[in-house]
Motif scaffolding. Structure first.
Motif, PDB file in Angstrom:
ATOM      1  N   VAL A  78       0.842  -1.205   0.000  1.00  0.00           N
ATOM      2  CA  VAL A  78       0.000   0.000   0.000  1.00  0.00           C
ATOM      3  C   VAL A  78       0.876   1.252   0.000  1.00  0.00           C
ATOM      4  O   VAL A  78       0.629   2.192  -0.757  1.00  0.00           O
ATOM      5  N   LYS A  79       1.923   1.257   0.822  1.00  0.00           N
ATOM      6  CA  LYS A  79       2.828   2.417   0.895  1.00  0.00           C
ATOM      7  C   LYS A  79       3.533   2.651  -0.441  1.00  0.00           C
ATOM      8  O   LYS A  79       3.582   3.782  -0.933  1.00  0.00           O
ATOM      9  N   GLN A  82       1.023   3.925  -3.039  1.00  0.00           N
ATOM     10  CA  GLN A  82       0.692   5.346  -2.865  1.00  0.00           C
ATOM     11  C   GLN A  82       1.786   6.232  -3.441  1.00  0.00           C
ATOM     12  O   GLN A  82       1.501   7.265  -4.061  1.00  0.00           O
ATOM     13  N   SER A  83       3.041   5.833  -3.261  1.00  0.00           N
ATOM     14  CA  SER A  83       4.159   6.601  -3.814  1.00  0.00           C
ATOM     15  C   SER A  83       4.131   6.592  -5.339  1.00  0.00           C
ATOM     16  O   SER A  83       4.393   7.617  -5.978  1.00  0.00           O
ATOM     17  N   ALA A  86       1.324   8.849  -6.568  1.00  0.00           N
ATOM     18  CA  ALA A  86       1.713  10.262  -6.422  1.00  0.00           C
ATOM     19  C   ALA A  86       2.685  10.693  -7.518  1.00  0.00           C
ATOM     20  O   ALA A  86       2.684  11.864  -7.921  1.00  0.00           O
TER      21      ALA A  86
END
Length: 102
Positions: A78-79, A82-83, A86
């Protein structure tokens, strides 16, 4: 085996070092999430020029669908996801994901 393929259109102005760091974070998932057989990534090298602005991609091979399904909600994935969102042109619209059952 499940082959998880992601193709990314990074936003303009993103430096090559930033893209390399993002792709390395995908590779690092292999040490954090069970069931990943292999990770590969890179820039398109196709002479056909059919990328439609998508410049980079990665492939994650999973033992089976259960391993892929466990990966999707995993906090490390998930992390990283998200990066990538972005950094993609237009957010999630700049990412194409495709899975193949092999």
């Amino acid at each position: 085996m499940i082959r998880h393929i992601a193709i990314i259109r990074f936003r303009e102005g993103l430096h090559a070092a930033e893209i390399e760091s993002l792709l390395k974070s995908v590779h690092a998932l292999q040490d954090q999430i069970e069931g990943i057989l292999a990770v590969s990534s890179g820039a398109s090298s196709s002479p056909e020029n059919l990328e439609k602005g998508f410049t980079h991609g990665f492939v994650v091979d999973f033992v089976d669908a259960a391993a892929r399904d466990a990966y999707l909600p995993h906090p490390a994935h998930v992390k990283v996801g998200q990066s990538l969102v972005a950094a993609a042109h237009g957010g999630i619209e700049g990412i194409l994901v495709f899975n193949l059952a092999m």
